[in-house]
Every structure is written in C-alpha cells, then in structure tokens.
Design an enzyme around this catalytic site. Structure first.
Site, PDB file in Angstrom:
ATOM      1  N   ASP A   1      45.454 -38.630 -21.208  1.00 26.76           N
ATOM      2  CA  ASP A   1      44.046 -38.761 -20.861  1.00 26.76           C
ATOM      3  C   ASP A   1      43.825 -39.860 -19.836  1.00 26.76           C
ATOM      4  OD1 ASP A   1      44.752 -40.752 -22.662  1.00 26.76           O
ATOM      5  OD2 ASP A   1      43.042 -40.479 -23.998  1.00 26.76           O
TER       6      ASP A   1
ATOM      7  N   ASP B   1      46.281 -46.686 -18.265  1.00 28.22           N
ATOM      8  CA  ASP B   1      45.665 -48.007 -18.358  1.00 28.22           C
ATOM      9  C   ASP B   1      46.729 -49.041 -17.982  1.00 28.22           C
ATOM     10  OD1 ASP B   1      44.346 -50.313 -19.125  1.00 28.22           O
ATOM     11  OD2 ASP B   1      43.573 -49.528 -20.991  1.00 28.22           O
TER      12      ASP B   1
ATOM     13  N   LYS C   1      42.726 -46.284 -14.677  1.00 30.79           N
ATOM     14  CA  LYS C   1      41.960 -47.525 -14.556  1.00 30.79           C
ATOM     15  C   LYS C   1      42.579 -48.356 -13.443  1.00 30.79           C
ATOM     16  CE  LYS C   1      40.324 -48.025 -19.293  1.00 30.79           C
ATOM     17  NZ  LYS C   1      40.298 -48.871 -20.508  1.00 30.79           N
TER      18      LYS C   1
ATOM     19  N   PHE D   1      35.979 -49.654 -21.055  1.00 26.44           N
ATOM     20  CA  PHE D   1      36.424 -48.798 -22.157  1.00 26.44           C
ATOM     21  C   PHE D   1      35.577 -47.533 -22.165  1.00 26.44           C
ATOM     22  CE2 PHE D   1      37.174 -47.250 -26.401  1.00 26.44           C
ATOM     23  CZ  PHE D   1      38.553 -47.407 -26.480  1.00 26.44           C
ATOM     24  N   VAL D   2      36.250 -46.394 -22.101  1.00 24.92           N
ATOM     25  CA  VAL D   2      35.519 -45.131 -21.965  1.00 24.92           C
ATOM     26  C   VAL D   2      35.764 -44.208 -23.155  1.00 24.92           C
ATOM     27  CG1 VAL D   2      35.336 -45.157 -19.452  1.00 24.92           C
ATOM     28  CG2 VAL D   2      37.393 -44.210 -20.499  1.00 24.92           C
TER      29      VAL D   2
ATOM     30  N   ASP E   1      38.353 -41.691 -27.607  1.00 27.17           N
ATOM     31  CA  ASP E   1      37.646 -42.116 -28.817  1.00 27.17           C
ATOM     32  C   ASP E   1      37.331 -43.607 -28.839  1.00 27.17           C
ATOM     33  OD1 ASP E   1      40.466 -42.873 -29.198  1.00 27.17           O
ATOM     34  OD2 ASP E   1      39.770 -43.511 -31.175  1.00 27.17           O
TER      35      ASP E   1
END
Ligand code: XMP
Length: 187
Positions: free
Chosen positions: A93, A96, A124, A145-146, A152
C-alpha cells in the site's frame, strides 16, 4: 480527517499504474505478491486492470506496534514461497521508511526469483531510511499518517473508499462510538 484522494482520483491513479505495469511487463507471467493487510483494496482493483497472466500470493507483514510508530518488522504466514525463476511484482500500500519492501525484496531474490519489481499505491516523500526502488508508484505524499482504501488506524477505517490524512486531534484510542468510526457508518 482531511480527504486527500477521492474515489475518482484513486481510480485514475490505479488505471495509470496498471497501464504502466502492463507496458513495462510485456507478456512474461507474473507472480504478484501482496503485503497484507494494507494491500487488500489496492490489489483487488489493480489485478482487474491487468491482462497479464498472473498468479497471486499474499504475505502478512506488520511493523506498526504503537499507534503510528514503527516497530520491528514481523512476517506471518511466513511459509516458503516457490519463486525460483519467477518474475515477481511485490505490491504494497505505502512506501514509508522502506524497511518492509527492502526486507521482502531481499527475501524474494534469495528464494531464487528471476526478477523482483515493486508497485506501491503511495510513497511518502523524504521518509525513506533504507535505499529501495519502487518501480511503479501511484501517488507521492508528504509525511503524514493516512487511512482508508485499505490503510488503517488501530485496525479501523480500512473500508473508507477515499484516502484521508489523520489530523492531530484524531490520534486517540478508538472505541466503538468514536466519531471517526461513525464516519464509516455515515457513508
Ligand atoms: P515501511 O516503513 O516499512 O512501512 O516502508 C510500510 C508499512 O507501514 C505501514 N504504514 C502505514 N499505514 N498509514 C497506514 O495505515 C500510514 O500512513 C502508513 N505509513 C506506513 C503500512 O502497513 C506499510 O505497508
């Protein structure tokens, strides 16, 4: 929460990514390996746009131990994948720090894959701590933070059809009646 990408924008991004992957991949058979749990919505949308012969494997990787902070990477369902001579597309997904993709890529090379490429919905910017190339990237984001579209917060909010950034006041232990959870029910 602030909506960053609505359903239409996500759809267009996945369309674009699928077209890029198709062009780059050619007709080689693909072994797609999705990283659970966050990949579920993205991978389901992506595979239906690819006309490449593909098999799918899923691996569970988790590095979040606190609310949004990183802990050591743990792999579950960690069985031996049959990858000798296979062309792998690793699907996650979000990229980071890069630890998850770097660890998995390394592992797949060691398992004898003929090639390992990576596709992420989100990257990111400025957060990577380890050198890792993402071959196919849907969207770039600043460090925030998404949630939603599979991502989630405290195992909630994955079913939001859009991608939203959490705002400072949103970070708290979520109980059933929390307005953030009610957001999902209001849709
Ligand atoms: P690393 O740091 O290894 O992280 O590149 C990859 C994994 O960390 C999770 N992650 C997030 N999950 N919102 C989330 O819901 C985020 O903003 C976020 N950033 C990282 C995710 O599981 C990803 O696979």
């Amino acid at each position: 929460m602030k909506v960053l990408l609505n359903e239409q924008q996500l759809k267009q991004g996945v369309d674009r990514l699928a077209a890029e992957i198709s062009t780059a991949w050619g007709r080689r058979p693909m072994t797609m390996i999705g990283v659970l749990n966050g990949c579920i919505v993205f991978i389901a949308d992506l595979i239906r746009r690819l006309e490449i012969p593909l098999r799918i494997e899923l691996i569970q990787a988790s590095s979040y131990r606190g609310q949004t902070t990183r802990g050591p990477l743990s792999l579950a369902g960690d069985r031996q994948l049959e990858l000798v001579g296979r062309h792998v597309l690793l699907v996650d997904d979000i990229l980071d720090t890069g630890h998850t993709l770097a660890t998995l890529q390394n592992r797949f090379w060691k398992a004898g894959a003929a090639s390992v490429r990576t596709a992420v919905l989100l990257r990111k910017v400025g957060c990577q701590q380890v050198q890792v190339a993402a071959d196919f990237v849907g969207f770039e984001l600043p460090d925030q933070f998404v949630v939603g579209y599979g991502l989630d917060y405290q195992d909630q909010l994955r079913n939001l059809p859009y991608l939203a950034a959490m705002e400072p006041g949103d970070f708290r232990p979520l109980s059933d009646g929390d307005p953030l959870i009610a957001e999902q029910e209001r849709r």
